[in-house]
Each structure stands twice: as C-alpha cells, then as structure tokens.
Design a protein around this motif. Structure first.
Motif, PDB file in Angstrom:
ATOM      1  N   ALA A 104       0.818  -1.210   0.000  1.00 43.51           N
ATOM      2  CA  ALA A 104       0.000   0.000   0.000  1.00 43.51           C
ATOM      3  C   ALA A 104       0.854   1.263   0.000  1.00 43.51           C
ATOM      4  O   ALA A 104       0.517   2.250  -0.656  1.00 43.51           O
ATOM      5  N   ASP A 109      -9.782   2.900   0.278  1.00 46.03           N
ATOM      6  CA  ASP A 109     -10.437   2.302   1.439  1.00 46.03           C
ATOM      7  C   ASP A 109     -11.934   2.566   1.503  1.00 46.03           C
ATOM      8  O   ASP A 109     -12.560   2.319   2.521  1.00 46.03           O
ATOM      9  N   THR A 169      -8.804  -2.681  -2.782  1.00 42.09           N
ATOM     10  CA  THR A 169      -7.451  -2.721  -2.237  1.00 42.09           C
ATOM     11  C   THR A 169      -6.469  -3.008  -3.364  1.00 42.09           C
ATOM     12  O   THR A 169      -6.843  -3.186  -4.519  1.00 42.09           O
ATOM     13  N   ASP A 170      -5.197  -3.085  -3.005  1.00 37.56           N
ATOM     14  CA  ASP A 170      -4.139  -3.462  -3.944  1.00 37.56           C
ATOM     15  C   ASP A 170      -4.170  -2.628  -5.222  1.00 37.56           C
ATOM     16  O   ASP A 170      -4.072  -3.152  -6.328  1.00 37.56           O
TER      17      ASP A 170
END
Length: 297
Positions: A3, A54, A142-143
């Motif tokens: 992240a 997020d 995410t990612d």
C-alpha cells in the motif's frame, strides 16, 4: 499489495494519469494522448484521492503499473462531468467518442488503447462488485484496485474475465459466417459464444456451433486470442472443421448464416461483395480469422 508503494506512486507529481468518463478515456491535445500528469490534475483542481483505496464504492484511481523504461507510474481515474469541465478549462480536450470507435480509429498508439481497455474493464468490474456475494457486506477496493475485500466477512474478489470462443467454421472449401440481430445491416462475422463452467475450449466451440448452426464439428484448433474490453471478455480464436450439411439456425442468436468460398471471403474483406455484405474491421479477431481463410492459411 504494498500500500505504501502504491500510495507513493499515485502521489508523485510526474505520475501519468488517464482520465475516463463513462468508461471512455479523455483524449488530450492536438497530438492526441490519453495521458496527463498528477501535477496537471492538481493544477486543474481535479481531486485524485490517491493514498488509501479504502472506500466501499470505487472512486479511487487504478494503479496500472510502472513503465520499465521511464520508471513512471501510470494510473487511471474516473472523473465526473464537472471534473471534465475543470480539465477543459486548462487543456485542449478532443471531442468524446465511444470506446469502440476510439480503439479502432488508429488515433492512439496500440499500447495506450490496451491500457485504456484494461482501465475500462477494471472500472466496470468495480461498479458491478460493490457488495459481497457471500454476505452482502460492502466491498473495499485494495491493492491499487486489483482486489476487493469484504468489510464484513473479509472474503476477497478479483477482477472478472469472461472467456469467449469465436470460430471460423469451415468444411475445408467454404466457411460459414453469420448475421446476428445486433449487427448492422450487411455485416457477417464468425459465430461466437461464452465458455460455460466445466467446458474446454474445444467443447465450447462444438456446443456453440451445434446450438447456433446445427452443425457437428469434427476438429478444433486454437489460432489466436484477443482481449475485448466490452467490458471484460477474452476472445479465443479457433478454426472448426465441420461436416457439410444443412444449417439449422437458432433464431434468437442468428438471423442468417451463409456459406462463403475463399474468393467470396476476399470480397467481403475488400468491401466488394456483390450483395453489399461486409465483415468486421481489422481491429477484430474475426477479421483475422476470415483473412486467414481467404488467404488459404
């Protein structure tokens, strides 16, 4: 999955940004490009909320990767109409076109079209995967946009890809091309269909050919493949050898289908067929399959 690394890439002033609105990349400048820099976006007061990825709904940029030669990160971001207006105040934007037209026009380099297709596919996936299929919880991107995780049960989801077989069906001398309900008048192409769970590529070709045309395939060879981001298909090109016989069409899928000789296939490609028939353009895998048949390959 790092992240901090992704956040640093997204925050770098020189990061190249592709802006999409309604799934179509914005083309910038008189020398057409789909790229601006992070600094350009900041100067235009178009916010890119980069660091965290997020939120349950996807409104963050996609991390597309880093160019090996330049060392520059590339991202894509969806911008609403008011954001496009803010960009237009500082940059010369080209008139919007639908993505199929843009991809086939030759205006952009092939690598940029490929990255635009990647971004379009990922954004479509995010739009359709906002809730967990297991518990219904909100999914969090995410990612760098390459994964979604459920905020309630922690199950993970990955980008969707739909494999499709597209086949040049031939008896060795002629090929069959079909006109589907969604085609423009006069266009004929190779039959195609989605691979179903539990099927091999060859089985899907045999099933689709029988269902749509009523013909039995004796042999299948895989010749090529092509990403087709409308929104997230992978086209698998095949040549299917079949036994000659009468056609039995599925009217829900096929309006008409005809046998064409190699000479007629060449006319279709050249736009000189006496019945005014034509085939998809050079950007389509069907064109390559028909071209190979016409050339006797």
């Amino acid at each position: 999955a790092d992240a901090a690394y992704v956040a640093a890439c997204l925050d770098a002033p020189g990061t190249r940004v592709m802006v999409l609105t309604d799934g179509v990349p914005i083309v910038v400048g008189s020398a057409p490009s789909v790229w601006m820099t992070r600094a350009d976006m900041d100067a235009s007061a178009v916010a890119i909320d980069a660091p965290l990825f997020d939120r349950p709904s996807f409104d963050k940029p996609l991390f597309l990767g880093v160019c090996r030669t330049r060392g520059t990160a590339h991202v894509a971001v969806a911008v609403p109409s008011e954001g496009v207006a803010a960009l237009a105040a500082r940059h010369a934007l080209q008139p919007a076109q639908d993505f199929r037209t843009l991809a086939s026009s030759g205006v952009l380099p092939a690598d940029d079209v490929a990255l635009a297709g990647l971004a379009r596919s990922l954004m479509a996936w995010h739009d359709s995967a906002r809730h967990c299929g297991w518990c219904g919880g909100a999914m969090i991107a995410t990612d760098g946009g390459w994964k979604r995780r459920c905020s309630a049960c922690a199950k993970e989801a990955f980008p969707r890809l739909d494999p499709v077989v597209i086949m040049l069906v031939t008896d060795g001398v002629r090929c069959i091309l079909a006109h589907e309900p969604r085609y423009k008048p006069g266009m004929y192409s190779c039959p195609a269909g989605y691979i179903e769970p539990g099927e091999s590529i060859a089985h899907a070709v045999k099933r689709e050919t029988f269902e749509e045309l009523g013909l039995h395939v004796t042999d299948v060879s895989i010749t090529s493949s092509q990403p087709w981001p409308f929104p997230h298909s992978l086209m698998i090109g095949c040549v299917a050898q079949c036994r000659p016989g009468p056609l039995t069409l599925d009217p829900s899928e096929i309006v008409d289908a005809r046998w064409f000789t190699r000479a007629e296939a060449a006319q279709l490609l050249a736009g000189t067929h006496p019945d005014g028939l034509w085939v998809p353009g050079a950007q389509a895998i069907a064109h390559a399959l028909i071209r190979a048949f016409a050339d006797g390959v």
